[in-house]
Design a protein around this motif. Sequence first.
Motif, PDB file in Angstrom:
ATOM      1  N   CYS A 170       0.853  -1.193   0.000  1.00 24.12           N
ATOM      2  CA  CYS A 170       0.000   0.000   0.000  1.00 24.12           C
ATOM      3  C   CYS A 170       0.883   1.235   0.000  1.00 24.12           C
ATOM      4  O   CYS A 170       2.104   1.139   0.065  1.00 24.12           O
ATOM      5  CB  CYS A 170      -0.886  -0.019   1.240  1.00 24.12           C
ATOM      6  N   LEU A 171       0.252   2.394  -0.034  1.00 22.37           N
ATOM      7  CA  LEU A 171       0.978   3.652   0.109  1.00 22.37           C
ATOM      8  C   LEU A 171       0.791   4.186   1.525  1.00 22.37           C
ATOM      9  O   LEU A 171      -0.280   4.048   2.126  1.00 22.37           O
ATOM     10  CB  LEU A 171       0.476   4.699  -0.893  1.00 22.37           C
ATOM     11  N   THR A 172       1.853   4.802   2.046  1.00 24.98           N
ATOM     12  CA  THR A 172       1.795   5.461   3.353  1.00 24.98           C
ATOM     13  C   THR A 172       1.096   6.812   3.192  1.00 24.98           C
ATOM     14  O   THR A 172       0.833   7.258   2.070  1.00 24.98           O
ATOM     15  CB  THR A 172       3.208   5.698   3.909  1.00 24.98           C
ATOM     16  N   ASN A 173       0.858   7.483   4.301  1.00 21.63           N
ATOM     17  CA  ASN A 173       0.257   8.820   4.250  1.00 21.63           C
ATOM     18  C   ASN A 173       1.120   9.820   3.481  1.00 21.63           C
ATOM     19  O   ASN A 173       0.621  10.827   3.002  1.00 21.63           O
ATOM     20  CB  ASN A 173      -0.002   9.349   5.661  1.00 21.63           C
ATOM     21  N   LYS A 174       2.415   9.561   3.351  1.00 21.16           N
ATOM     22  CA  LYS A 174       3.321  10.437   2.588  1.00 21.16           C
ATOM     23  C   LYS A 174       3.363  10.069   1.105  1.00 21.16           C
ATOM     24  O   LYS A 174       3.986  10.756   0.319  1.00 21.16           O
ATOM     25  CB  LYS A 174       4.742  10.373   3.160  1.00 21.16           C
ATOM     26  N   TRP A 229      -7.701   0.868  -5.253  1.00 19.65           N
ATOM     27  CA  TRP A 229      -8.406   1.405  -4.085  1.00 19.65           C
ATOM     28  C   TRP A 229      -9.007   0.293  -3.246  1.00 19.65           C
ATOM     29  O   TRP A 229      -9.594  -0.660  -3.778  1.00 19.65           O
ATOM     30  CB  TRP A 229      -9.506   2.324  -4.579  1.00 19.65           C
ATOM     31  N   LYS A 230      -8.867   0.411  -1.954  1.00 23.03           N
ATOM     32  CA  LYS A 230      -9.548  -0.467  -1.008  1.00 23.03           C
ATOM     33  C   LYS A 230     -10.348   0.437  -0.084  1.00 23.03           C
ATOM     34  O   LYS A 230      -9.782   1.185   0.722  1.00 23.03           O
ATOM     35  CB  LYS A 230      -8.551  -1.294  -0.199  1.00 23.03           C
ATOM     36  N   ALA A 231     -11.663   0.401  -0.221  1.00 18.91           N
ATOM     37  CA  ALA A 231     -12.525   1.262   0.591  1.00 18.91           C
ATOM     38  C   ALA A 231     -12.425   0.886   2.065  1.00 18.91           C
ATOM     39  O   ALA A 231     -12.263  -0.288   2.407  1.00 18.91           O
ATOM     40  CB  ALA A 231     -13.965   1.150   0.112  1.00 18.91           C
ATOM     41  N   LEU A 232     -12.494   1.887   2.913  1.00 15.54           N
ATOM     42  CA  LEU A 232     -12.493   1.659   4.376  1.00 15.54           C
ATOM     43  C   LEU A 232     -13.850   1.950   4.960  1.00 15.54           C
ATOM     44  O   LEU A 232     -14.607   2.712   4.455  1.00 15.54           O
ATOM     45  CB  LEU A 232     -11.437   2.536   5.060  1.00 15.54           C
ATOM     46  N   SER A 250      -6.208  13.131  -0.965  1.00 14.96           N
ATOM     47  CA  SER A 250      -5.491  13.631   0.198  1.00 14.96           C
ATOM     48  C   SER A 250      -5.322  12.468   1.169  1.00 14.96           C
ATOM     49  O   SER A 250      -6.045  11.476   1.109  1.00 14.96           O
ATOM     50  CB  SER A 250      -6.242  14.791   0.859  1.00 14.96           C
ATOM     51  N   SER A 251      -4.327  12.599   2.037  1.00 12.96           N
ATOM     52  CA  SER A 251      -4.092  11.597   3.071  1.00 12.96           C
ATOM     53  C   SER A 251      -4.213  12.285   4.420  1.00 12.96           C
ATOM     54  O   SER A 251      -4.463  13.495   4.493  1.00 12.96           O
ATOM     55  CB  SER A 251      -2.701  10.978   2.909  1.00 12.96           C
ATOM     56  N   ALA A 252      -3.992  11.528   5.466  1.00 18.90           N
ATOM     57  CA  ALA A 252      -4.013  12.113   6.806  1.00 18.90           C
ATOM     58  C   ALA A 252      -2.936  13.187   6.944  1.00 18.90           C
ATOM     59  O   ALA A 252      -3.036  14.065   7.796  1.00 18.90           O
ATOM     60  CB  ALA A 252      -3.822  11.018   7.857  1.00 18.90           C
ATOM     61  N   ASP A 253      -1.900  13.153   6.082  1.00 20.44           N
ATOM     62  CA  ASP A 253      -0.828  14.144   6.120  1.00 20.44           C
ATOM     63  C   ASP A 253      -1.096  15.369   5.255  1.00 20.44           C
ATOM     64  O   ASP A 253      -0.368  16.346   5.339  1.00 20.44           O
ATOM     65  CB  ASP A 253       0.497  13.513   5.677  1.00 20.44           C
ATOM     66  N   GLY A 254      -2.102  15.328   4.383  1.00 23.54           N
ATOM     67  CA  GLY A 254      -2.426  16.486   3.549  1.00 23.54           C
ATOM     68  C   GLY A 254      -2.649  16.126   2.093  1.00 23.54           C
ATOM     69  O   GLY A 254      -2.795  14.964   1.726  1.00 23.54           O
ATOM     70  N   GLN A 255      -2.681  17.152   1.248  1.00 22.00           N
ATOM     71  CA  GLN A 255      -2.954  17.031  -0.192  1.00 22.00           C
ATOM     72  C   GLN A 255      -1.935  16.130  -0.875  1.00 22.00           C
ATOM     73  O   GLN A 255      -0.745  16.210  -0.605  1.00 22.00           O
ATOM     74  CB  GLN A 255      -2.894  18.424  -0.826  1.00 22.00           C
ATOM     75  N   CYS A 256      -2.390  15.277  -1.812  1.00 22.37           N
ATOM     76  CA  CYS A 256      -1.489  14.469  -2.638  1.00 22.37           C
ATOM     77  C   CYS A 256      -1.295  15.170  -3.969  1.00 22.37           C
ATOM     78  O   CYS A 256      -2.199  15.855  -4.463  1.00 22.37           O
ATOM     79  CB  CYS A 256      -2.067  13.072  -2.855  1.00 22.37           C
ATOM     80  N   TYR A 257      -0.126  14.993  -4.553  1.00 23.70           N
ATOM     81  CA  TYR A 257       0.203  15.680  -5.789  1.00 23.70           C
ATOM     82  C   TYR A 257       1.315  14.934  -6.511  1.00 23.70           C
ATOM     83  O   TYR A 257       1.900  13.984  -5.980  1.00 23.70           O
ATOM     84  CB  TYR A 257       0.614  17.134  -5.524  1.00 23.70           C
ATOM     85  N   ILE A 258       1.615  15.372  -7.720  1.00 29.64           N
ATOM     86  CA  ILE A 258       2.709  14.819  -8.501  1.00 29.64           C
ATOM     87  C   ILE A 258       3.852  15.821  -8.509  1.00 29.64           C
ATOM     88  O   ILE A 258       3.671  16.979  -8.864  1.00 29.64           O
ATOM     89  CB  ILE A 258       2.273  14.524  -9.955  1.00 29.64           C
ATOM     90  N   GLN A 309       1.624   0.442   8.362  1.00 30.05           N
ATOM     91  CA  GLN A 309       2.020   1.757   7.856  1.00 30.05           C
ATOM     92  C   GLN A 309       1.131   2.251   6.712  1.00 30.05           C
ATOM     93  O   GLN A 309       1.377   3.326   6.163  1.00 30.05           O
ATOM     94  CB  GLN A 309       3.473   1.719   7.389  1.00 30.05           C
ATOM     95  N   CYS A 310       0.113   1.489   6.346  1.00 27.09           N
ATOM     96  CA  CYS A 310      -0.778   1.902   5.253  1.00 27.09           C
ATOM     97  C   CYS A 310      -1.483   3.206   5.613  1.00 27.09           C
ATOM     98  O   CYS A 310      -2.002   3.353   6.726  1.00 27.09           O
ATOM     99  CB  CYS A 310      -1.825   0.826   4.960  1.00 27.09           C
ATOM    100  N   GLY A 311      -1.499   4.127   4.685  1.00 24.46           N
ATOM    101  CA  GLY A 311      -2.146   5.413   4.915  1.00 24.46           C
ATOM    102  C   GLY A 311      -3.650   5.336   4.728  1.00 24.46           C
ATOM    103  O   GLY A 311      -4.191   4.377   4.179  1.00 24.46           O
ATOM    104  N   THR A 312      -4.318   6.371   5.210  1.00 25.44           N
ATOM    105  CA  THR A 312      -5.753   6.540   4.991  1.00 25.44           C
ATOM    106  C   THR A 312      -5.922   7.742   4.072  1.00 25.44           C
ATOM    107  O   THR A 312      -5.421   8.824   4.357  1.00 25.44           O
ATOM    108  CB  THR A 312      -6.487   6.785   6.317  1.00 25.44           C
TER     109      THR A 312
END
Length: 172
Positions: free
Chosen positions: A54-58, A169-172, A85-93, A67-70
């Motif tokens: 999975c991807l982390t929050n970063k 995607w894995k829905a929570l 976005s993750s718990a750490d903020g906006q996602c971007y490239i 360590q999987c992010g939400t």
Amino acid sequence: MFPSVKSLLLTVLTGATIVSATPTGVRTRAATNFSGKGQIRTTHYEGDYEDLGCLTNKGFWTANESQCGTFTAEVISQWRDLLLSSADGQCYIQHISLRCGDKPADNNSIYFGIFPTRQEIGGGEALRYGQYGLMAGPDKYPPGPNDAPIPVQFWTSKDIGQKMVWLTWKAL
């Protein structure tokens, strides 16, 4: 594992449900679409399409489930453009790498898209950026459960030999 032609034919003719065992150590995934809260999973792009973490929050790739992010996926157009976005903020490239948390520079994109239903990964959607969807890590092996998370970037032709994955995607 895919059912054999014989068991598939038996299922069609009798209506019976055939249950096949998953090999030890292979994680499988249920296909879902990007929406609401969930995890971003790394699904191998060929072979048995196994779940490789999975991807982390970063926005880094890990095989350590703790360590999987939400993430939150917000669809913003009829063409399935979305904001992540993750718990750490906006996602971007950033260049070709996925990042989350730090404030993106003005020239970094915050808009993602979706490749619609991909049969080879269980019928779910895969994250894309422009025309790119396959992701790769820095070397040819995915991280192990005890390894530190690694950066992930959209695959380019220079990444030949690296382990490539779809982001699903894995829905929570």
